[in-house]
Scaffold this active site. Structure first.
Site, PDB file in Angstrom:
ATOM      1  N   HIS A   1      21.668  34.448  36.225  1.00 22.53           N
ATOM      2  CA  HIS A   1      21.064  33.564  37.240  1.00 22.53           C
ATOM      3  C   HIS A   1      21.920  33.532  38.501  1.00 22.53           C
ATOM      4  O   HIS A   1      21.405  33.521  39.619  1.00 22.53           O
ATOM      5  CB  HIS A   1      20.872  32.147  36.695  1.00 22.53           C
ATOM      6  CG  HIS A   1      20.052  32.107  35.431  1.00 22.53           C
ATOM      7  ND1 HIS A   1      20.046  31.040  34.589  1.00 22.53           N
ATOM      8  CD2 HIS A   1      19.206  33.032  34.895  1.00 22.53           C
ATOM      9  CE1 HIS A   1      19.233  31.285  33.569  1.00 22.53           C
ATOM     10  NE2 HIS A   1      18.727  32.493  33.724  1.00 22.53           N
TER      11      HIS A   1
ATOM     12  N   HIS B   1      10.538  32.811  35.934  1.00 22.32           N
ATOM     13  CA  HIS B   1      11.914  32.902  35.433  1.00 22.32           C
ATOM     14  C   HIS B   1      12.234  34.314  34.935  1.00 22.32           C
ATOM     15  O   HIS B   1      13.364  34.786  35.084  1.00 22.32           O
ATOM     16  CB  HIS B   1      12.195  31.877  34.326  1.00 22.32           C
ATOM     17  CG  HIS B   1      13.641  31.875  33.963  1.00 22.32           C
ATOM     18  ND1 HIS B   1      14.594  31.208  34.712  1.00 22.32           N
ATOM     19  CD2 HIS B   1      14.321  32.553  33.005  1.00 22.32           C
ATOM     20  CE1 HIS B   1      15.791  31.460  34.210  1.00 22.32           C
ATOM     21  NE2 HIS B   1      15.664  32.276  33.174  1.00 22.32           N
TER      22      HIS B   1
ATOM     23  N   ASP C   1      15.413  36.581  35.984  1.00 23.20           N
ATOM     24  CA  ASP C   1      16.310  37.295  35.062  1.00 23.20           C
ATOM     25  C   ASP C   1      16.380  38.786  35.405  1.00 23.20           C
ATOM     26  O   ASP C   1      17.463  39.382  35.399  1.00 23.20           O
ATOM     27  CB  ASP C   1      15.805  37.158  33.617  1.00 23.20           C
ATOM     28  CG  ASP C   1      16.152  35.810  32.997  1.00 23.20           C
ATOM     29  OD1 ASP C   1      17.068  35.136  33.481  1.00 23.20           O
ATOM     30  OD2 ASP C   1      15.489  35.458  31.997  1.00 23.20           O
TER      31      ASP C   1
ATOM     32  N   HIS D   1      16.498  40.631  28.468  1.00 24.67           N
ATOM     33  CA  HIS D   1      17.821  41.065  28.955  1.00 24.67           C
ATOM     34  C   HIS D   1      18.253  42.422  28.400  1.00 24.67           C
ATOM     35  O   HIS D   1      18.808  43.241  29.114  1.00 24.67           O
ATOM     36  CB  HIS D   1      18.873  40.015  28.620  1.00 24.67           C
ATOM     37  CG  HIS D   1      18.682  38.750  29.384  1.00 24.67           C
ATOM     38  ND1 HIS D   1      18.647  38.727  30.758  1.00 24.67           N
ATOM     39  CD2 HIS D   1      18.477  37.494  28.981  1.00 24.67           C
ATOM     40  CE1 HIS D   1      18.445  37.494  31.155  1.00 24.67           C
ATOM     41  NE2 HIS D   1      18.339  36.717  30.111  1.00 24.67           N
TER      42      HIS D   1
HETATM   43 ZN   LIG Z   1      17.305  33.370  32.488  1.00 29.41          ZN
END
Ligand SMILES: [Zn+2]
Length: 310
Positions: free
Chosen positions: A77, A232, A236, A259
């Protein structure tokens, strides 16, 4: 040429690590040209970790870096806020292994960067411009980059949850669009997963103050955007992609990624040297002279708890 940027002065804040639940102090400090973004562990003799894919480490549910067994976790972030505000050179000091989670979004980091102010530096910024498509998929998860004149992200998600069957959004990422449309979107989790995370010693600092929590049929706290979840995911992806070390010019398209896939893809990009070129961009009109403050394009979001300017 568009110049590199750093901060005008140092800023600090105090927060807690999402997984450790421990208090941590974060400071952002100006750095010279071609320095890049580097983390510094002040609790370990100022050990430095450059924010690049070379130092990627395996962490559950977040992106982390490690070198010689020293790690920094949950960097995504903060990295998203730094690259989107055009901060090329900065020292990120931490007195603990985790970047504080703040409110689960990038808005508090935007506030800190705006408080510090930005300064142009006497060297052109280099961008990684995509000239041929690059793609990677793992089962249903897909991610790709295509040539484009701008940095643009298309993200789509679908979960087995009534609120999350399908969300999709395309956004050209600029300083303005990131601050207004992406930065306030918070991380999210499912109530049924919270107990499992805690049993594994994760998310000890997690609460309704720093995550949107999804119950069986709805959310436990109010949403900031109807499609806060996919926004969001864009946040990311922008933060994870920052690990290539240059701002990217291209169209990132991701479906059900996370991720692990974002960061594997960031490594792949650097290997596929035929697919991109490093370029310098023409000077933006009415750009401020070298050393002059860069005017902010947005009103500052509300101050995060514990933010101080030093
Ligand atoms: Zn995140």
């Amino acid at each position: 040429m568009e110049a590199q940027r750093t901060l005008r002065r140092s800023v600090s804040c105090v927060g807690i690590g999402l997984h450790s639940g421990c208090k941590v102090t974060l400071s952002l400090k100006p750095a010279p040209t071609d320095h890049g973004i580097r983390f510094r562990r002040t609790d370990l003799n100022d050990f430095e970790l450059p924010a690049t894919v070379r130092h990627l480490a395996e962490f559950q549910l977040a992106t982390g870096l490690a070198r010689d067994q020293v790690s920094v976790e949950t960097v995504e972030h903060l990295l998203a806020a730094l690259v989107s505000m055009g901060v090329d050179n900065v020292v990120v000091e931490l007195n603990s292994p985790e970047v504080p989670i703040m409110d689960g979004s990038a808005a508090p980091f935007i506030y800190l960067i705006q408080e510090a102010g930005l300064k142009r530096q006497p060297k052109p910024r280099r961008y990684l411009k995509i000239v041929r498509p690059i793609a990677l998929s793992r089962g249903e998860k897909r991610i790709a980059l295509y040539p484009s004149d701008h940095f643009k992200v298309t993200y789509s998600i679908s979960f087995d949850h009534p609120l999350l069957r399908h969300q999709s959004r395309t956004l050209t990422i600029t300083e303005e669009s990131f601050v207004e449309e992406v930065a306030p979107a918070r991380t999210f989790t499912f109530l049924k997963d919270v107990e499992m995370l805690r049993q594994n010693g994760l998310a000890l600092g997690g609460s309704l103050e720093n995550a949107v929590v999804l119950g069986e049929t709805g959310v436990l706290n109010a949403l900031r955007f109807e499609d806060e979840f996919v926004r969001h995911k864009i946040l990311d992806a922008v933060g994870d992609l920052a690990l290539v070390g240059y701002p990217v010019i291209g169209h990132l398209v991701a479906h059900r990624a996370g991720h692990a896939l974002h960061t594997e893809f960031a490594s792949r990009i650097l290997e596929e040297t035929q697919a991109w070129q490093l370029v310098e961009m023409p000077l933006e009109p009415a750009a401020a002279p070298i050393g002059a403050p860069v005017p902010l394009k947005n009103p500052a979001p509300p101050a995060p708890k514990g933010a101080v300017v030093v």
